[in-house]
Scaffold this motif. Structure first.
Motif, mmCIF file in Angstrom:
data_model
loop_
_atom_site.group_PDB
_atom_site.id
_atom_site.type_symbol
_atom_site.label_atom_id
_atom_site.label_comp_id
_atom_site.label_asym_id
_atom_site.label_seq_id
_atom_site.Cartn_x
_atom_site.Cartn_y
_atom_site.Cartn_z
ATOM 1 N N VAL A 56 -14.015 14.688 36.596
ATOM 2 C CA VAL A 56 -13.783 14.150 35.256
ATOM 3 C C VAL A 56 -15.033 13.417 34.772
ATOM 4 O O VAL A 56 -15.411 13.489 33.598
ATOM 5 N N GLY A 97 -17.453 16.007 33.235
ATOM 6 C CA GLY A 97 -17.008 15.672 31.898
ATOM 7 C C GLY A 97 -18.017 14.877 31.086
ATOM 8 O O GLY A 97 -17.903 14.764 29.870
ATOM 9 N N HIS A 113 -11.144 24.503 38.620
ATOM 10 C CA HIS A 113 -11.703 23.540 37.671
ATOM 11 C C HIS A 113 -13.209 23.321 37.822
ATOM 12 O O HIS A 113 -13.785 22.495 37.113
ATOM 13 N N TRP A 171 -14.507 21.079 30.245
ATOM 14 C CA TRP A 171 -14.585 19.628 30.344
ATOM 15 C C TRP A 171 -15.025 18.955 29.053
ATOM 16 O O TRP A 171 -14.551 17.866 28.710
#
Length: 375
Positions: A28, A32, A299, A309
Motif C-alpha cells: 500500500v 501506492g 497484487h 495502486w
C-alpha cells in the motif's frame, strides 16, 4: 502438496495469512506511493508501520516455507506448480490490463511472462523457485558442514549483522563494492538459501537451546522490541531528513531492510510466537493460507502496479487523507477476497492437470534421480 497442508495444525497457517496481510499493507505504501510526507503525522507513522511490516513479513513468509521444506527431499512438482502459478497470474493479468485498462504491453513483457525465473517480474517468486531448485545442493552442503553451529553463527554475522551497519557503504568504503557485495548478492536466492540452512540447523538443534523453550509472550516481547527499534529509528531518521540532516538516512537506513539483524530476529520471534500458539486444524484457515501466494502474485503484477495502486485506487492521494487507515484496510480485504476467489478457480484447473498419472510418474522418476535413489 495439498495433502500436506490439510494435515497441518492451523497455528502456522494463521501466521501465513497474517504475514501476507502485512506484506499487502507494505505494498500500500511502497507501490501506492504513500512514502513521502512534508512532516511527521499520524498517516506518516502509519505508512512507516506498514512499510517496516513488509520487510520482516517477507522473512517470516520464507521461514514458514523453509520450515516445512528442510525436512523433505527435493520434489520437482513443487517447482512445476509454483512456475505454473506464477505463469498463470502473469498471463491472465496481462490480458486483464489490455482488455479493461487498454494497457500497452510490449514483447519483452510477454517473453518475461513465459520465463518467470529469468524475467524476474516477480522477484520473490523467482527467488523462491530458484531456492526450490537449489534444495538438493543446499542439503549436500549442509551435510558436509563439519562445524555447523559455528559456521551458521558466522553466516549470521556476515549476512545480517555486518550489512546492517555497512550496507550503504558511505561510511565503510566504496559504495559500489558494498552495494554489489551485500545488496545485490543477498537479495533473493542467496538470502533465501541462507535462511534455509539457518532454519534447518535450528530445527535440528532447537532442543539444545533454552531460548526455543519459552512462552509465546516471550517471543511476542522480542518481536515488539525489534519492531519498535526499527520504527523509532525510522521516525528519527525521517525527522532529521525533513530538517535537512540526511546523514543517518544515507548511512544507516539499512535498519529497515530485509536482512538487517533486528528484522531477522523480529521475524524469527514472530514465527516462534505462532509456533507456540495452540490452534488446532481449521479447514477454513488452512484453505485461506494456501491461497496467500496467489494473493501476492495478484497484487504485485508488474504492468498492473501503476493501474491498480495509483490510477484505480489513488493511494498516493488518499495516503494524505483522514480515511487513509480504514481505506487501506478495506483494500486489504478486497485483495484477499478477489485473490481467494481466483485461487479457488485456479486450483480446480491445476488439479485437472496434475491428475495425469504419466506426468506425475515422470516427475517422480526425476525426483528419485536427483535425490540419489534408484528408479
Amino acid at each position: 502438496m495439498k495433502e500436506d497442508i490439510k494435515k497441518r495444525d492451523s497455528n502456522l497457517e494463521c501466521c501465513r495469512i497474517i504475514t501476507m496481510a502485512i506484506i499487502v499493507l507494505n505494498h500500500v505504501v511502497s507501490l501506492g506511493g504513500g512514502v513521502y510526507y512534508p512532516k511527521i503525522s499520524l498517516n506518516c507513522i502509519v505508512s512507516m508501520v506498514y512499510l517496516l511490516g513488509g520487510k520482516f513479513g517477507t522473512n517470516v513468509f520464507v521461514i514458514l516455507g523453509v520450515y516445512f521444506l528442510c525436512d523433505s527431499e527435493f520434489k520437482s512438482i513443487r517447482v512445476v506448480k509454483l512456475w505454473m502459478q506464477t505463469f498463470f497470474y502473469m498471463i491472465v493479468l496481462n490480458i486483464v490490463d489490455i482488455v479493461l485498462f487498454h494497457a500497452k504491453i510490449n514483447s519483452i513483457v510477454w517473453i518475461k511472462s513465459f520465463l518467470p525465473i529469468l524475467g524476474r517480474s516477480y522477484w520473490f517468486a523467482s527467488s523462491y523457485i530458484i531456492l526450490l531448485i537449489l534444495i538438493p545442493l543446499l542439503n549436500c552442503v549442509y551435510r558436509k558442514l563439519k562445524k555447523k553451529g559455528y559456521l551458521i553463527l558466522v553466516g549470521v554475522a556476515v549476512f545480517s549483522v555486518v550489512p546492517t551497519l555497512t550496507f550503504n557503504g558511505n561510511l565503510f568504503g566504496p559504495s559500489k563494492l558494498v552495494h554489489y557485495g551485500f545488496k545485490l548478492l543477498l537479495f533473493g536466492p542467496i538470502w533465501f538459501s541462507f535462511l534455509y540452512l539457518l532454519i534447518k540447523y535450528l530445527k535440528e538443534n532447537c532442543k539444545n537451546y533454552r531460548i526455543f523453550h519459552q512462552s509465546k509472550w516471550f517471543y511476542f516481547g522480542i518481536w515488539l522490541a525489534c519492531y519498535s527499534v526499527m520504527l523509532i529509528t525510522e521516525v528519527v531518521m525521517y525527522s532529521l531528513g525533513l530538517n535537512g540532516n540526511t546523514f543517518a538516512m544515507d548511512n544507516f537506513s539499512t535498519i529497515r531492510d530485509m536482512q538487517s539483524f533486528p528484522c531477522v530476529l523480529g521475524a524469527a520471534a514472530f514465527f516462534l510466537m505462532f509456533k507456540k500458539t495452540d490452534i488446532v486444524y481449521n479447514k477454513k484457515i488452512n484453505f485461506v493460507a494456501a491461497t496467500t501466494f496467489g494473493i501476492y502474485l495478484l497484487h504485485t503484477h508488474e504492468t498492473s502496479i501503476t493501474i491498480f495502486w495509483k490510477e484505480l485506487f489513488c493511494l498516493d492521494r488518499i495516503s494524505l487523507s483522514w480515511y487513509y487507515v480504514p481505506y487501506s484496510l478495506l483494500l486489504l480485504l478486497l485483495i484477499f477476497g478477489v485473490g481467494i476467489s481466483i485461487e479457488y478457480a485456479r486450483k480446480k484447473i491445476e488439479n485437472m492437470i496434475f491428475s495425469n498419472r504419466n506426468f506425475l510418474c515422470r516427475l517422480n522418476a526425476l525426483d528419485l534421480k536427483i535425490n540419489g535413489e534408484r528408479v
